[in-house]
Motif scaffolding. Structure first.
Motif, PDB file in Angstrom:
ATOM      1  N   GLU A  93      -8.537  -9.638  17.617  1.00  0.00           N
ATOM      2  CA  GLU A  93      -9.088  -7.638  18.003  1.00  0.00           C
ATOM      3  C   GLU A  93     -11.061  -7.603  17.616  1.00  0.00           C
ATOM      4  OE1 GLU A  93      -8.348  -3.270  17.101  1.00  0.00           O
ATOM      5  OE2 GLU A  93      -6.343  -5.224  16.675  1.00  0.00           O
ATOM      6  N   ILE A  94     -10.769  -8.769  15.875  1.00  0.00           N
ATOM      7  CA  ILE A  94     -12.093  -8.326  15.195  1.00  0.00           C
ATOM      8  C   ILE A  94     -12.393  -9.207  16.750  1.00  0.00           C
ATOM      9  CG2 ILE A  94     -13.760  -9.418  13.512  1.00  0.00           C
ATOM     10  CD1 ILE A  94     -11.293  -7.147  13.147  1.00  0.00           C
ATOM     11  N   PHE A  95     -12.895 -10.752  17.247  1.00  0.00           N
ATOM     12  CA  PHE A  95     -13.597 -11.017  18.188  1.00  0.00           C
ATOM     13  C   PHE A  95     -14.282 -10.201  19.480  1.00  0.00           C
ATOM     14  CE2 PHE A  95     -12.474 -16.031  16.882  1.00  0.00           C
ATOM     15  CZ  PHE A  95     -12.448 -15.405  15.881  1.00  0.00           C
ATOM     16  N   SER A  96     -12.924  -9.619  19.679  1.00  0.00           N
ATOM     17  CA  SER A  96     -13.238  -8.529  21.269  1.00  0.00           C
ATOM     18  C   SER A  96     -14.527  -7.969  20.754  1.00  0.00           C
ATOM     19  CB  SER A  96     -12.622  -8.057  21.394  1.00  0.00           C
ATOM     20  OG  SER A  96     -12.397  -7.428  22.570  1.00  0.00           O
ATOM     21  N   LYS A  97     -14.701  -6.439  19.581  1.00  0.00           N
ATOM     22  CA  LYS A  97     -15.623  -5.613  18.927  1.00  0.00           C
ATOM     23  C   LYS A  97     -16.825  -6.120  18.727  1.00  0.00           C
ATOM     24  CE  LYS A  97     -11.725  -3.254  16.860  1.00  0.00           C
ATOM     25  NZ  LYS A  97     -11.131  -2.445  15.714  1.00  0.00           N
ATOM     26  N   VAL A  98     -16.546  -7.157  17.969  1.00  0.00           N
ATOM     27  CA  VAL A  98     -17.600  -7.891  18.092  1.00  0.00           C
ATOM     28  C   VAL A  98     -18.789  -8.485  19.608  1.00  0.00           C
ATOM     29  CG1 VAL A  98     -18.867 -10.075  16.369  1.00  0.00           C
ATOM     30  CG2 VAL A  98     -17.903  -8.602  15.750  1.00  0.00           C
ATOM     31  N   PHE A  99     -17.684  -8.750  20.171  1.00  0.00           N
ATOM     32  CA  PHE A  99     -18.631  -9.249  21.247  1.00  0.00           C
ATOM     33  C   PHE A  99     -18.915  -8.720  21.880  1.00  0.00           C
ATOM     34  CE2 PHE A  99     -18.291 -10.292  26.341  1.00  0.00           C
ATOM     35  CZ  PHE A  99     -18.354 -11.121  25.931  1.00  0.00           C
ATOM     36  N   ALA A 148     -22.630 -14.706  23.796  1.00  0.00           N
ATOM     37  CA  ALA A 148     -22.104 -15.840  24.517  1.00  0.00           C
ATOM     38  C   ALA A 148     -20.236 -15.752  24.321  1.00  0.00           C
ATOM     39  CB  ALA A 148     -22.434 -16.831  25.539  1.00  0.00           C
ATOM     40  N   GLN A 149     -20.551 -15.914  23.342  1.00  0.00           N
ATOM     41  CA  GLN A 149     -18.785 -16.168  22.113  1.00  0.00           C
ATOM     42  C   GLN A 149     -18.852 -15.932  21.787  1.00  0.00           C
ATOM     43  OE1 GLN A 149     -18.214 -19.697  24.916  1.00  0.00           O
ATOM     44  NE2 GLN A 149     -19.120 -21.087  23.703  1.00  0.00           N
ATOM     45  N   ILE A 150     -17.880 -15.938  21.118  1.00  0.00           N
ATOM     46  CA  ILE A 150     -17.626 -16.037  19.810  1.00  0.00           C
ATOM     47  C   ILE A 150     -16.275 -16.878  19.396  1.00  0.00           C
ATOM     48  CG2 ILE A 150     -16.686 -13.725  19.545  1.00  0.00           C
ATOM     49  CD1 ILE A 150     -17.349 -13.454  16.378  1.00  0.00           C
ATOM     50  N   TYR A 151     -16.177 -17.353  18.231  1.00  0.00           N
ATOM     51  CA  TYR A 151     -15.251 -18.050  18.579  1.00  0.00           C
ATOM     52  C   TYR A 151     -14.864 -19.252  16.488  1.00  0.00           C
ATOM     53  CZ  TYR A 151     -18.923 -21.670  17.929  1.00  0.00           C
ATOM     54  OH  TYR A 151     -20.555 -22.082  17.511  1.00  0.00           O
ATOM     55  N   SER A 152     -13.428 -19.611  16.407  1.00  0.00           N
ATOM     56  CA  SER A 152     -13.308 -20.731  15.099  1.00  0.00           C
ATOM     57  C   SER A 152     -12.867 -21.490  15.470  1.00  0.00           C
ATOM     58  CB  SER A 152     -13.038 -19.306  14.066  1.00  0.00           C
ATOM     59  OG  SER A 152     -12.126 -20.383  13.654  1.00  0.00           O
ATOM     60  N   ASN A 153     -13.444 -22.304  14.804  1.00  0.00           N
ATOM     61  CA  ASN A 153     -13.011 -23.891  14.665  1.00  0.00           C
ATOM     62  C   ASN A 153     -12.641 -24.629  13.327  1.00  0.00           C
ATOM     63  OD1 ASN A 153     -13.431 -24.969  17.546  1.00  0.00           O
ATOM     64  ND2 ASN A 153     -15.608 -24.596  16.734  1.00  0.00           N
ATOM     65  N   SER A 154     -10.718 -25.174  12.921  1.00  0.00           N
ATOM     66  CA  SER A 154     -10.391 -25.033  12.153  1.00  0.00           C
ATOM     67  C   SER A 154     -10.764 -26.802  11.811  1.00  0.00           C
ATOM     68  CB  SER A 154      -9.113 -24.818  11.764  1.00  0.00           C
ATOM     69  OG  SER A 154      -8.894 -25.277  12.805  1.00  0.00           O
TER      70      SER A 154
END
Length: 335
Positions: free
Chosen positions: A121-127, A134-140
Motif C-alpha cells: 500500500e505504501i509503495f502504491s501511494k508513493v508510485f 518507474a518502480q519502487i521496490y525492496s530487495n532483502s
C-alpha cells in the motif's frame, strides 16, 4: 588623423558591445542551467524524503513481525515457483514477489513476504504521487524481491540471480554506505526487471545492526529526458563524473561527435538492444575539443568553455548538481 581615430573608437565600441552581448548570453545560459538543475533537485529532494519515510515504516514491520504474523492467517500471495502468480494485475495494492533460488531458507523468505505485505500500500501511494517514478521496490538479505507496480517477472527475471551482486543492493551495504542514509547511483544501468536504462535512489533498512533489505526508487533515462529535457529550449546534456551522457537532447549529442543515434533520437537509441552507455562519453568523442571540454568541466571544475577549432560549435556552460555526482551542460551550436 581624425578619421583613423574615429574608426579606432568605433571598432573598440563594437568590440565592447559584442563582449557585453557574449557575457549577457553566458549569464542567461547559466541561469537556464540553474533552473534545470534546481527543478531536478527539487524532485530528487521529494523522493529522498519519501524513501526515508518508507524506510521508517519498513523498520516498524521488522520490529513488530512476531505480532504481525500472529494476526495474519494465510498468505496474500500465491507463489508459482520463485514468482508470485499474476492474478492481481488490476489491484493497486499488489506488487510482484520473487523469492530467488539463491535464498538460503525458503520458509524464512516466505515468512518475510507475509509480514512485509504492508509495504504494498505504501509503495502504491508513493508510485502514484510522482510521474517520474518507474518502480519502487525492496530487495532483502533473504533474497526476497518486492517490486511495485506488478509486472510479469517470470518472463523477465532470472530466478538464479543473487540481489547482493547488483549495485542497487551493495551500494547501500555497510562497506559502501556506513552512514546508512539514502544514496543515488549516478551511473545508468540495465534494470534486470526490464525497465531498460535506469537511475536509482536507494536506502538500507537494518534489523538492529544487520542489513535486512535495500529499498529503491527507479527513474528511467527515458522518463528523465521526457520530464526535464525534451521541452526545454536549447541543447542540454546531463553527464556523470565519468563523462557518460546520462541524458541529453539529440541535437547536442550529435554535435559532440558521438556515435550515430538511432533515427537521430537519443530516446530511441537507449532502447536499442546494442546500446552501451560507455559509447556516449565525452572522453570518447572523436573531437579533441569536446574531450578538452569534458576535462575542463569534470576534472578542472570550470563552468564555461570556448570552442575554437570546431567550426559548428560556439561555447558551452556547465553546472554541477549538489546531491548527485552529475553535471548539466548547455551546448551552443553555431547557426
Amino acid at each position: 588623423m581624425r578619421a583613423p581615430l574615429l574608426f579606432l573608437v568605433s571598432v573598440l565600441l563594437l568590440f565592447s558591445a559584442c563582449s557585453d552581448l557574449r557575457e549577457k548570453k553566458k549569464k542567461a545560459d547559466k541561469a537556464s542551467l540553474h533552473e534545470l538543475v534546481t527543478s531536478f533537485e527539487s524532485h530528487a529532494d521529494a523522493l529522498e524524503k519519501e524513501i526515508d519515510s518508507v524506510a521508517v515504516f519498513y523498520d516498524s514491520l521488522i520490529r513488530n513481525k512476531d505480532q504481525i504474523l500472529k494476526q495474519l492467517e494465510g498468505y496474500k500471495y500465491k507463489m508459482n515457483g520463485p514468482f508470485s502468480e499474476g492474478l492481481y494485475i488490476k489491484d493497486d495494492n499488489y506488487s510482484s514477489i520473487i523469492i530467488l533460488n539463491s535464498a538460503e531458507d525458503y520458509a524464512i523468505s516466505r515468512q518475510e513476504v507475509k509480514y512485509t505485505n504492508g509495504l504494498d500500500e505504501i509503495f502504491s501511494k508513493v508510485f502514484h504521487r510522482y510521474d517520474i517514478i518507474a518502480q519502487i521496490y525492496s530487495n532483502s538479505e533473504n533474497q526476497v524481491s518486492r517490486v511495485y507496480p506488478f509486472y510479469d517477472a517470470a518472463g523477465i527475471v532470472d530466478p538464479n540471480i543473487n540481489v547482493k551482486d547488483f549495485n542497487f543492493y551493495y551500494k547501500a551495504d555497510k562497506e559502501n554506505n556506513p552512514s546508512r542514509g539514502y544514496a543515488w547511483i549516478p551511473e545508468p544501468y540495465i534494470d534486470p526487471a526490464g525497465q531498460g536504462w535506469i537511475l536509482s535512489l536507494i536506502k538500507p533498512v537494518y534489523d538492529q545492526d544487520e542489513l535486512f533489505a535495500v529499498l529503491g526508487i527507479d527513474i528511467t533515462v527515458d522518463h528523465l529526458i521526457q520530464r526535464f529535457l525534451e521541452d526545454t529550449n536549447g541543447d542540454y546534456l546531463i553527464v556523470n563524473k565519468k563523462g557518460d551522457i546520462v541524458a541529453g537532447k539529440s541535437t547536442a549529442i550529435e554535435a559532440l561527435s558521438m556515435p550515430p543515434l538511432k533515427n537521430h533520437v537519443y530516446r530511441e537509441t537507449i532502447r536499442s538492444d546494442n546500446f552501451r552507455i560507455s559509447d556516449f562519453n565525452l572522453f570518447n568523442s572523436k573531437s579533441r575539443e569536446v574531450r578538452k571540454m569534458g576535462q575542463a568541466f569534470l576534472l578542472e571544475s570550470k563552468d564555461q568553455f570556448e570552442f575554437i577549432e570546431e567550426s559548428y560549435l560556439s561555447d558551452a556552460v556547465c553546472r554541477a548538481f549538489k546531491e548527485i555526482e552529475w553535471y548539466a551542460i548547455k551546448i551552443n551550436i553555431k547557426s
